[in-house]
Design an enzyme around this catalytic site. Sequence first.
Site, PDB file in Angstrom:
ATOM      1  N   HIS A 100      -0.511  11.289 -27.811  1.00 34.81           N
ATOM      2  CA  HIS A 100      -0.844  10.340 -26.737  1.00 34.81           C
ATOM      3  C   HIS A 100      -2.259  10.594 -26.235  1.00 34.81           C
ATOM      4  O   HIS A 100      -2.770  11.704 -26.327  1.00 34.81           O
ATOM      5  CB  HIS A 100       0.164  10.449 -25.581  1.00 34.81           C
ATOM      6  CG  HIS A 100       0.287  11.837 -25.044  1.00 34.81           C
ATOM      7  ND1 HIS A 100       1.078  12.791 -25.647  1.00 34.81           N
ATOM      8  CD2 HIS A 100      -0.280  12.446 -23.979  1.00 34.81           C
ATOM      9  CE1 HIS A 100       0.994  13.923 -24.971  1.00 34.81           C
ATOM     10  NE2 HIS A 100       0.171  13.746 -23.957  1.00 34.81           N
ATOM     11  N   HIS A 102      -4.680  10.280 -22.881  1.00 33.73           N
ATOM     12  CA  HIS A 102      -4.749  10.083 -21.428  1.00 33.73           C
ATOM     13  C   HIS A 102      -5.975   9.229 -21.102  1.00 33.73           C
ATOM     14  O   HIS A 102      -7.076   9.541 -21.552  1.00 33.73           O
ATOM     15  CB  HIS A 102      -4.937  11.417 -20.691  1.00 33.73           C
ATOM     16  CG  HIS A 102      -3.806  12.378 -20.824  1.00 33.73           C
ATOM     17  ND1 HIS A 102      -2.907  12.608 -19.805  1.00 33.73           N
ATOM     18  CD2 HIS A 102      -3.428  13.198 -21.846  1.00 33.73           C
ATOM     19  CE1 HIS A 102      -2.038  13.537 -20.189  1.00 33.73           C
ATOM     20  NE2 HIS A 102      -2.333  13.905 -21.418  1.00 33.73           N
TER      21      HIS A 102
HETATM   22  P1  5GP Z   1       0.107  16.480 -22.312  1.00 34.72           P
HETATM   23  O1  5GP Z   1       0.016  17.702 -21.464  1.00 34.72           O
HETATM   24  O2  5GP Z   1       1.151  16.635 -23.408  1.00 34.72           O
HETATM   25  O3  5GP Z   1      -1.220  16.031 -22.863  1.00 34.72           O
HETATM   26  O4  5GP Z   1       0.549  15.325 -21.353  1.00 34.72           O
HETATM   27  C1  5GP Z   1       1.866  14.955 -21.143  1.00 34.72           C
HETATM   28  C2  5GP Z   1       1.892  14.021 -19.955  1.00 34.72           C
HETATM   29  O5  5GP Z   1       3.123  13.335 -19.945  1.00 34.72           O
HETATM   30  C3  5GP Z   1       1.773  14.736 -18.609  1.00 34.72           C
HETATM   31  O6  5GP Z   1       0.602  14.273 -17.919  1.00 34.72           O
HETATM   32  C4  5GP Z   1       3.055  14.345 -17.868  1.00 34.72           C
HETATM   33  O7  5GP Z   1       2.856  14.069 -16.507  1.00 34.72           O
HETATM   34  C5  5GP Z   1       3.520  13.119 -18.616  1.00 34.72           C
HETATM   35  N1  5GP Z   1       4.961  12.935 -18.627  1.00 34.72           N
HETATM   36  C6  5GP Z   1       5.904  13.901 -18.849  1.00 34.72           C
HETATM   37  N2  5GP Z   1       7.142  13.364 -18.810  1.00 34.72           N
HETATM   38  C7  5GP Z   1       6.979  12.037 -18.570  1.00 34.72           C
HETATM   39  C8  5GP Z   1       7.927  10.965 -18.411  1.00 34.72           C
HETATM   40  O8  5GP Z   1       9.140  11.103 -18.507  1.00 34.72           O
HETATM   41  N3  5GP Z   1       7.399   9.742 -18.153  1.00 34.72           N
HETATM   42  C9  5GP Z   1       6.041   9.530 -18.053  1.00 34.72           C
HETATM   43  N4  5GP Z   1       5.633   8.289 -17.781  1.00 34.72           N
HETATM   44  N5  5GP Z   1       5.144  10.523 -18.185  1.00 34.72           N
HETATM   45  C10 5GP Z   1       5.604  11.768 -18.462  1.00 34.72           C
END
Ligand code: 5GP
Length: 140
Positions: A100, A102
Amino acid sequence: MDKDCIFCKIANKEIPSSIVYEDDDVIAILDISQATIGHTLVMPKKHYDNFLCVPHELMHKVMDVAQRIGMAEVSVLGAKGVNILINVNEAAGQTIKHFHVHIIPRYIADKGFQITLQDHSKEKDLNLPMLAQTLKKGLK
Ligand code: 5GP
Ligand code: ZN
Protein backbone atom coordinates in the site's frame (compact mmCIF):
# COMPACT_ATOMS: atom_id res chain seq x y z
CA MET A 1 -6.47 -13.40 -1.56
CA ASP A 2 -4.67 -14.04 1.71
CA LYS A 3 -7.30 -15.18 4.23
CA ASP A 4 -5.44 -13.63 7.15
CA CYS A 5 -4.82 -10.27 5.48
CA ILE A 6 -6.85 -7.33 6.74
CA PHE A 7 -6.42 -5.36 3.49
CA CYS A 8 -7.59 -8.34 1.41
CA LYS A 9 -10.69 -8.39 3.61
CA ILE A 10 -11.18 -4.66 3.09
CA ALA A 11 -10.73 -4.99 -0.70
CA ASN A 12 -13.23 -7.87 -0.61
CA LYS A 13 -15.72 -5.81 1.48
CA GLU A 14 -15.61 -8.31 4.35
CA ILE A 15 -14.44 -5.48 6.60
CA PRO A 16 -15.84 -1.96 6.24
CA SER A 17 -13.64 0.99 5.32
CA SER A 18 -14.07 4.54 4.07
CA ILE A 19 -13.51 4.11 0.36
CA VAL A 20 -12.20 7.11 -1.55
CA TYR A 21 -11.75 5.34 -4.90
CA GLU A 22 -12.02 1.89 -6.44
CA ASP A 23 -11.92 0.16 -9.79
CA ASP A 24 -11.35 -3.48 -10.79
CA ASP A 25 -7.70 -3.49 -9.71
CA VAL A 26 -7.13 -0.69 -7.22
CA ILE A 27 -8.77 0.58 -4.03
CA ALA A 28 -8.05 3.72 -1.99
CA ILE A 29 -9.29 4.00 1.61
CA LEU A 30 -8.86 6.41 4.47
CA ASP A 31 -6.22 5.21 6.94
CA ILE A 32 -7.93 4.32 10.20
CA SER A 33 -5.37 6.41 12.06
CA GLN A 34 -5.25 9.77 10.34
CA ALA A 35 -1.69 11.11 10.58
CA THR A 36 -3.19 14.23 9.04
CA ILE A 37 -6.74 14.82 7.88
CA GLY A 38 -7.26 12.96 4.62
CA HIS A 39 -4.45 10.39 5.07
CA THR A 40 -5.26 7.80 2.40
CA LEU A 41 -3.95 4.34 1.55
CA VAL A 42 -3.86 3.22 -2.09
CA MET A 43 -3.38 -0.48 -2.82
CA PRO A 44 -3.99 -3.20 -5.38
CA LYS A 45 -7.04 -5.33 -4.58
CA LYS A 46 -4.98 -8.43 -5.22
CA HIS A 47 -2.54 -9.41 -2.49
CA TYR A 48 1.15 -8.63 -2.92
CA ASP A 49 3.32 -8.66 0.18
CA ASN A 50 5.16 -5.44 -0.60
CA PHE A 51 6.34 -2.83 -3.10
CA LEU A 52 9.18 -5.01 -4.35
CA CYS A 53 7.00 -7.79 -5.75
CA VAL A 54 4.22 -5.89 -7.55
CA PRO A 55 4.01 -6.42 -11.34
CA HIS A 56 4.95 -3.39 -13.40
CA GLU A 57 1.56 -2.76 -15.01
CA LEU A 58 -0.32 -2.97 -11.72
CA MET A 59 2.23 -0.71 -10.03
CA HIS A 60 1.55 1.85 -12.74
CA LYS A 61 -2.20 1.70 -11.99
CA VAL A 62 -1.65 2.06 -8.23
CA MET A 63 0.71 5.03 -8.66
CA ASP A 64 -1.69 6.69 -11.09
CA VAL A 65 -4.43 6.57 -8.45
CA ALA A 66 -1.93 7.71 -5.79
CA GLN A 67 -1.17 10.78 -7.89
CA ARG A 68 -4.86 11.56 -8.34
CA ILE A 69 -5.50 11.23 -4.60
CA GLY A 70 -2.61 13.61 -3.94
CA MET A 71 -4.08 16.13 -6.37
CA ALA A 72 -7.49 15.87 -4.64
CA GLU A 73 -5.91 16.37 -1.22
CA VAL A 74 -4.46 19.63 -2.51
CA SER A 75 -7.51 20.79 -4.47
CA VAL A 76 -10.37 19.93 -2.10
CA LEU A 77 -8.75 19.54 1.32
CA GLY A 78 -6.49 22.54 0.92
CA ALA A 79 -3.26 20.64 1.58
CA LYS A 80 -0.14 22.69 0.92
CA GLY A 81 1.88 19.56 0.19
CA VAL A 82 1.73 15.77 0.22
CA ASN A 83 4.02 13.02 1.49
CA ILE A 84 4.01 9.74 -0.41
CA LEU A 85 5.25 6.91 1.81
CA ILE A 86 5.79 3.23 1.11
CA ASN A 87 7.14 1.02 3.88
CA VAL A 88 8.76 -2.23 2.76
CA ASN A 89 9.05 -5.00 5.35
CA GLU A 90 9.19 -4.78 9.11
CA ALA A 91 12.67 -3.23 9.10
CA ALA A 92 11.19 -0.21 7.32
CA GLY A 93 8.06 -0.01 9.46
CA GLN A 94 5.61 -2.02 7.34
CA THR A 95 2.96 -3.40 9.67
CA ILE A 96 0.46 -4.76 7.14
CA LYS A 97 1.93 -7.13 4.59
CA HIS A 98 -0.27 -6.10 1.68
CA PHE A 99 1.41 -3.49 -0.54
CA HIS A 100 0.00 0.00 0.00
CA VAL A 101 0.99 3.59 -0.60
CA HIS A 102 0.36 6.26 2.05
CA ILE A 103 -0.79 9.59 0.64
CA ILE A 104 -0.46 12.04 3.51
CA PRO A 105 -1.69 15.60 2.99
CA ARG A 106 0.41 18.27 4.67
CA TYR A 107 -1.01 21.52 5.98
CA ILE A 108 1.71 22.70 8.37
CA ALA A 109 5.30 21.44 8.07
CA ASP A 110 5.74 20.18 11.64
CA LYS A 111 2.31 18.64 12.30
CA GLY A 112 1.21 15.02 11.91
CA PHE A 113 4.06 13.38 10.08
CA GLN A 114 7.79 13.65 10.31
CA ILE A 115 10.62 11.79 8.74
CA THR A 116 14.20 12.77 9.39
CA LEU A 117 16.93 11.73 7.01
CA GLN A 118 20.30 11.69 8.69
CA ASP A 119 23.60 12.10 6.87
CA HIS A 120 25.98 9.29 7.87
CA SER A 121 28.19 9.60 4.80
CA LYS A 122 31.01 11.38 6.65
CA GLU A 123 31.36 9.13 9.67
CA LYS A 124 31.38 5.94 7.60
CA ASP A 125 33.81 7.36 5.03
CA LEU A 126 31.73 6.02 2.15
CA ASN A 127 32.94 5.88 -1.41
CA LEU A 128 29.80 7.04 -3.25
CA PRO A 129 30.98 6.29 -6.83
CA MET A 130 31.83 2.70 -5.75
CA LEU A 131 28.52 2.33 -3.95
CA ALA A 132 26.70 3.50 -7.08
CA GLN A 133 28.56 0.88 -9.14
CA THR A 134 27.60 -1.85 -6.66
CA LEU A 135 23.93 -0.91 -6.80
CA LYS A 136 24.04 -0.61 -10.58
CA LYS A 137 25.16 -4.26 -10.84
CA GLY A 138 22.09 -5.30 -8.84
CA LEU A 139 19.60 -3.69 -11.23
CA LYS A 140 17.36 -6.07 -13.17
P1 5GP B 1 2.22 0.40 7.29
O1 5GP B 1 2.84 0.65 8.62
O2 5GP B 1 2.07 -1.09 7.01
O3 5GP B 1 2.91 1.11 6.15
O4 5GP B 1 0.80 1.04 7.35
C1 5GP B 1 -0.35 0.36 7.73
C2 5GP B 1 -1.44 1.38 7.94
O5 5GP B 1 -2.69 0.72 7.94
C3 5GP B 1 -1.33 2.13 9.27
O6 5GP B 1 -1.18 3.53 9.02
C4 5GP B 1 -2.65 1.81 9.98
O7 5GP B 1 -3.20 2.92 10.65
C5 5GP B 1 -3.55 1.36 8.85
N1 5GP B 1 -4.56 0.39 9.24
C6 5GP B 1 -4.37 -0.70 10.04
N2 5GP B 1 -5.53 -1.39 10.16
C7 5GP B 1 -6.45 -0.73 9.42
C8 5GP B 1 -7.85 -0.98 9.17
O8 5GP B 1 -8.46 -1.94 9.63
N3 5GP B 1 -8.48 -0.09 8.37
C9 5GP B 1 -7.83 1.00 7.82
N4 5GP B 1 -8.56 1.82 7.06
N5 5GP B 1 -6.53 1.25 8.05
C10 5GP B 1 -5.83 0.39 8.83
ZN1 ZN C 1 -3.79 -8.89 1.31
